[in-house]
Design an enzyme around this catalytic site. Structure first.
Site, PDB file in Angstrom:
ATOM      1  N   THR A 204       0.812  -1.299  -0.175  1.00 61.00           N
ATOM      2  CA  THR A 204       0.060   0.018   0.095  1.00 61.00           C
ATOM      3  C   THR A 204       0.826   1.284  -0.008  1.00 61.00           C
ATOM      4  O   THR A 204       0.687   2.201  -0.621  1.00 61.00           O
ATOM      5  CB  THR A 204      -0.911   0.047   1.191  1.00 61.00           C
ATOM      6  OG1 THR A 204      -1.709  -1.376   1.311  1.00 61.00           O
ATOM      7  CG2 THR A 204      -1.798   1.203   0.978  1.00 61.00           C
TER       8      THR A 204
ATOM      9  N   LYS B 269       3.714  -6.486  11.675  1.00 58.90           N
ATOM     10  CA  LYS B 269       4.161  -4.903  11.180  1.00 58.90           C
ATOM     11  C   LYS B 269       3.317  -4.044  12.062  1.00 58.90           C
ATOM     12  O   LYS B 269       3.816  -3.009  12.271  1.00 58.90           O
ATOM     13  CB  LYS B 269       4.025  -4.937   9.768  1.00 58.90           C
ATOM     14  CG  LYS B 269       2.641  -5.313   9.347  1.00 58.90           C
ATOM     15  CD  LYS B 269       2.684  -5.435   7.674  1.00 58.90           C
ATOM     16  CE  LYS B 269       1.467  -6.127   7.143  1.00 58.90           C
ATOM     17  NZ  LYS B 269       1.731  -6.397   5.510  1.00 58.90           N
TER      18      LYS B 269
ATOM     19  N   TYR C 234     -40.092  -5.525   0.481  1.00 59.09           N
ATOM     20  CA  TYR C 234     -40.551  -6.366   1.679  1.00 59.09           C
ATOM     21  C   TYR C 234     -40.173  -7.502   1.757  1.00 59.09           C
ATOM     22  O   TYR C 234     -39.677  -8.280   0.567  1.00 59.09           O
ATOM     23  CB  TYR C 234     -42.052  -5.818   1.883  1.00 59.09           C
ATOM     24  CG  TYR C 234     -42.773  -6.042   0.691  1.00 59.09           C
ATOM     25  CD1 TYR C 234     -43.202  -7.594   0.292  1.00 59.09           C
ATOM     26  CD2 TYR C 234     -43.324  -5.238  -0.237  1.00 59.09           C
ATOM     27  CE1 TYR C 234     -44.059  -7.925  -0.848  1.00 59.09           C
ATOM     28  CE2 TYR C 234     -43.828  -5.470  -1.564  1.00 59.09           C
ATOM     29  CZ  TYR C 234     -44.459  -6.688  -1.851  1.00 59.09           C
ATOM     30  OH  TYR C 234     -45.048  -7.169  -2.683  1.00 59.09           O
TER      31      TYR C 234
ATOM     32  N   LYS D 273     -43.904 -22.197  -9.538  1.00 62.50           N
ATOM     33  CA  LYS D 273     -44.845 -21.529  -8.760  1.00 62.50           C
ATOM     34  C   LYS D 273     -44.881 -21.651  -7.182  1.00 62.50           C
ATOM     35  O   LYS D 273     -45.049 -22.640  -6.854  1.00 62.50           O
ATOM     36  CB  LYS D 273     -46.176 -21.715  -9.216  1.00 62.50           C
ATOM     37  CG  LYS D 273     -47.290 -20.437  -8.997  1.00 62.50           C
ATOM     38  CD  LYS D 273     -46.748 -19.282  -9.783  1.00 62.50           C
ATOM     39  CE  LYS D 273     -48.144 -18.196  -9.481  1.00 62.50           C
ATOM     40  NZ  LYS D 273     -49.195 -18.708 -10.364  1.00 62.50           N
ATOM     41  N   HIS D 274     -44.670 -20.636  -6.414  1.00 65.66           N
ATOM     42  CA  HIS D 274     -44.738 -20.679  -5.162  1.00 65.66           C
ATOM     43  C   HIS D 274     -43.473 -21.904  -4.592  1.00 65.66           C
ATOM     44  O   HIS D 274     -43.817 -22.730  -3.735  1.00 65.66           O
ATOM     45  CB  HIS D 274     -46.098 -20.879  -4.390  1.00 65.66           C
ATOM     46  CG  HIS D 274     -46.746 -19.747  -4.589  1.00 65.66           C
ATOM     47  ND1 HIS D 274     -46.741 -18.527  -4.236  1.00 65.66           N
ATOM     48  CD2 HIS D 274     -48.171 -19.735  -5.368  1.00 65.66           C
ATOM     49  CE1 HIS D 274     -47.709 -17.787  -4.520  1.00 65.66           C
ATOM     50  NE2 HIS D 274     -48.599 -18.363  -5.301  1.00 65.66           N
TER      51      HIS D 274
ATOM     52  N   ASN E 103     -45.321 -33.917   1.264  1.00 67.85           N
ATOM     53  CA  ASN E 103     -45.193 -35.063   0.598  1.00 67.85           C
ATOM     54  C   ASN E 103     -45.335 -34.954  -0.764  1.00 67.85           C
ATOM     55  O   ASN E 103     -46.170 -34.166  -1.329  1.00 67.85           O
ATOM     56  CB  ASN E 103     -46.245 -36.059   1.187  1.00 67.85           C
ATOM     57  CG  ASN E 103     -45.997 -36.796   2.511  1.00 67.85           C
ATOM     58  OD1 ASN E 103     -44.893 -37.045   2.624  1.00 67.85           O
ATOM     59  ND2 ASN E 103     -47.138 -36.774   3.174  1.00 67.85           N
TER      60      ASN E 103
ATOM     61  N   ARG F 264     -49.649 -38.724   1.913  1.00 70.92           N
ATOM     62  CA  ARG F 264     -48.955 -39.037   0.562  1.00 70.92           C
ATOM     63  C   ARG F 264     -50.130 -39.478  -0.655  1.00 70.92           C
ATOM     64  O   ARG F 264     -50.006 -39.153  -1.566  1.00 70.92           O
ATOM     65  CB  ARG F 264     -47.957 -40.245   0.635  1.00 70.92           C
ATOM     66  CG  ARG F 264     -46.927 -40.440  -0.436  1.00 70.92           C
ATOM     67  CD  ARG F 264     -45.891 -41.225  -0.143  1.00 70.92           C
ATOM     68  NE  ARG F 264     -45.221 -40.655   0.808  1.00 70.92           N
ATOM     69  CZ  ARG F 264     -44.340 -39.498   0.428  1.00 70.92           C
ATOM     70  NH1 ARG F 264     -44.407 -39.103  -0.736  1.00 70.92           N
ATOM     71  NH2 ARG F 264     -43.577 -38.898   1.473  1.00 70.92           N
TER      72      ARG F 264
ATOM     73  N   ARG G 143     -34.063 -41.314   0.340  1.00 72.64           N
ATOM     74  CA  ARG G 143     -35.389 -40.490   0.247  1.00 72.64           C
ATOM     75  C   ARG G 143     -34.959 -38.813   0.026  1.00 72.64           C
ATOM     76  O   ARG G 143     -33.776 -38.285   0.179  1.00 72.64           O
ATOM     77  CB  ARG G 143     -35.561 -40.349   1.855  1.00 72.64           C
ATOM     78  CG  ARG G 143     -36.893 -39.642   2.060  1.00 72.64           C
ATOM     79  CD  ARG G 143     -37.446 -40.003   3.715  1.00 72.64           C
ATOM     80  NE  ARG G 143     -36.350 -39.247   4.366  1.00 72.64           N
ATOM     81  CZ  ARG G 143     -36.327 -39.244   5.855  1.00 72.64           C
ATOM     82  NH1 ARG G 143     -37.019 -40.196   6.417  1.00 72.64           N
ATOM     83  NH2 ARG G 143     -35.826 -38.432   6.502  1.00 72.64           N
TER      84      ARG G 143
ATOM     85  N   HIS H 265     -38.629 -29.838   2.846  1.00 72.47           N
ATOM     86  CA  HIS H 265     -39.674 -29.095   4.012  1.00 72.47           C
ATOM     87  C   HIS H 265     -39.388 -27.644   3.845  1.00 72.47           C
ATOM     88  O   HIS H 265     -38.561 -27.155   3.297  1.00 72.47           O
ATOM     89  CB  HIS H 265     -39.678 -29.549   5.227  1.00 72.47           C
ATOM     90  CG  HIS H 265     -40.042 -31.001   5.354  1.00 72.47           C
ATOM     91  ND1 HIS H 265     -39.117 -32.126   5.572  1.00 72.47           N
ATOM     92  CD2 HIS H 265     -41.059 -31.707   5.394  1.00 72.47           C
ATOM     93  CE1 HIS H 265     -39.600 -33.270   5.694  1.00 72.47           C
ATOM     94  NE2 HIS H 265     -40.862 -32.909   5.608  1.00 72.47           N
TER      95      HIS H 265
END
Length: 529
Positions: free
Chosen positions: A41, A70, A219, A280-281, A423, A443, A525, A529
């Site tokens: 620098t 330093k 928001y 969507k969503h 599910n 399910r 699996r 969620h």
């Protein structure tokens, strides 16, 4: 000069990122500020013809141990930490010939960049800054008297105040101090998380996460919730790294849904196939592969054209004009792609509110990493679900094995199921979803909803038979009872892919055999969620 303004007579500059350094230093000198600096620098400032004192002149000690030592010296930290209104502190400065430092400008060794380029362990360790964080934290603590700058974006604000007031104001110093502590916290988080990865420590005693502001949002999920978007230190192409070519500001929900869409489409390697995901969503409402993006989009849209209205479209290849023209025919919030042709960009530009995001690449679905979810008073941290349908060792558990066509569709359906809320039930046919049931408590309800949506889609297309006739079905987790599987049989499915592992697997297998279904277990699996 008002009581909260502090003059800047001496500044200590030590930066690894020298963006804007010389103009900033030039302006400081023009305001009569003495410059003290270190290493590269100091050289950059001197090479610009500006007067600068090396920190070794200040301390009386040379830099040593390859620059590790330093600034760790009372002549530095005393000048930073001395309270100007404290007579005892002033006496100590005078007794030890320590000059006050009014402005500290430090950005840290590039640790995050060193990790990103996969440097070896020893080089990474050497890029852990010690003196820099110490000076930053000292100046931030003493912000009543000292201003601290940790990024070039704040140079202009500091210079503006010096020009206007002859020094810095307390509100600015407090704002800079807050940013300084956040920066050192983020730096330490990056170091500690890198160490945890190197040590393969999956549950360290303390876990820190950090982010750098991308933008404040209008928001959150709802208008009464505040929100902001931050970039983490993870190197992963996606919405956080994308270039927004056009369109209005992304909302919280746009960002969440775009991430879901792009992560899902990344499951399909662009060298093998063109793929489109419509979300969507946060749930896919249509996914398909095709010979082209245009073909894949048409197949994905056919799955649920109602839900696709106002959705997010993600593609796994460079967006072309033909695909873009098809996509802009209905209202869409976001299109996200690795890249786009100039012609495609021009097509999208006709829809001024439609956001087009280009990421420069696809995330690796097999890569590790962490995901984080907040709960009251805590964080849930886990490894990313990076299991790929291509890598699964499928076990045929029924009397009839799936045909090659069914097997191709089964892998496709399970690939999609990974990205749908549990599910989850996915009906697929000819490398396209034809019915999606998401996020149900039962399910069997997911199976029925997916079949119902497939009937609706068939009616919209003017077809007499449901799209699920001759399809395959994927379940993200095992069928606890045969009822969910029987609902798929009613819908016309001929083959099933599921993890297996239920206490009633034998019941479910027997029901599949009785119906003439082929069924495979994955052993993996995909709860989401």
């Amino acid at each position: 000069m008002t009581a909260d303004i502090r003059p800047v007579t001496r500044a200590l500059l030590s930066v690894s990122d020298k963006t804007g350094l010389v103009p900033f230093a030039t302006a400081l000198v023009a305001h009569g500020v003495e410059l003290v600096s270190t290493g590269g620098t100091a050289k950059a400032i001197a090479d610009a013809g500006l007067p600068v004192k090396d920190v070794s002149e200040l301390t009386g000690f040379p830099e040593m141990m390859d620059g590790r030592v330093k600034t760790l010296h009372p002549k530095v930290h005393g000048g930073i930490l001395a309270i100007r209104a404290d007579k005892g502190h002033q006496a100590s400065l005078a007794e030890h010939a320590i000059a006050p430092i009014d402005l500290v400008v430090v950005n840290l060794y590039p640790f995050e960049a060193t990790v990103a380029r996969k440097a070896d362990f020893e080089e990474t360790i050497e890029n852990i800054d010690i003196g820099g964080p110490s000076m930053i934290r000292g100046a931030a603590k003493n912000h009543n008297d000292v201003a601290v700058v940790v990024e070039a974006a704040d140079y202009e604000a500091v210079l503006a105040e010096i020009a206007a007031h002859g020094g810095t104001t307390l509100p600015l110093r407090r704002k800079l101090a807050q940013k300084a502590y956040a920066r050192t916290a983020a730096y330490d988080a990056a170091i500690s998380n890198w160490f945890a990865r190197e040590l393969k420590e999956e549950a360290p005693a303390f876990r820190a996460f950090s982010g750098k502001l991308i933008e404040a949002l209008r928001y959150g999920e709802n208008p009464h919730q505040s929100a902001a978007f931050y970039a983490s230190d993870e190197i992963r192409p996606g919405v956080a790294t994308a270039r927004q070519v056009q369109g209005k500001q992304l909302s919280y929900n746009n960002i969440n849904d775009t991430d879901a869409a792009f992560e899902a489409v990344a499951e399909f390697h662009p060298a093998r196939t063109a793929a489109v995901v419509i979300v969507k969503h946060a749930n896919p409402c249509g996914v398909a592969e095709g010979a082209s993006l245009e073909e894949a989009y048409a197949k994905a849209l056919a799955c649920d054209p109602v839900s696709a209205f106002g959705g997010i479209i993600a593609v796994n290849r460079t967006l072309d004009a033909a695909s873009a023209r098809a996509m802009v025919e209905i209202f869409t919030e976001v299109i996200v792609a690795p890249d786009a042709t100039d012609e495609a960009i021009a097509v999208v530009a006709a829809k001024k509110n439609l956001r087009l995001l280009l990421t420069g690449g696809l995330p690796d679905p097999r890569a590790g990493g962490l995901t984080v979810k907040t709960v009251a008073g805590g964080l849930l941290v886990q490894g990313r679900d990076n299991a790929s349908a291509d890598d699964l060792d499928l076990k045929v558990v029924t009397k009839r094995a799936p045909t090659d066509r069914e097997l191709t569709d089964l892998r496709f359906a399970f690939r999609v199921a990974k990205h749908v809320k549990s599910n989850t039930i996915i009906y697929a046919k000819d490398l396209a979803t034809v019915g999606i049931g998401a996020g149900q408590m039962s399910r069997v309800d997911s199976a029925r909803i997916a079949a119902r949506k497939a009937l609706d889609a068939a009616e919209a297309l003017g077809l007499k038979e449901p799209l699920t006739k001759g399809s395959v079905v994927a379940s993200d987790a095992f069928f606890p009872f045969a009822d969910g599987l029987l609902a798929a049989v009613e819908a016309g499915a001929t083959a099933v892919i599921q993890p297996g592992g239920s206490m009633r697997d034998n019941e479910v297998i027997a029901a599949a055999d009785a119906a003439g279904l082929a069924m495979v277990f994955t052993g993996v699996r995909h709860f989401r969620h």
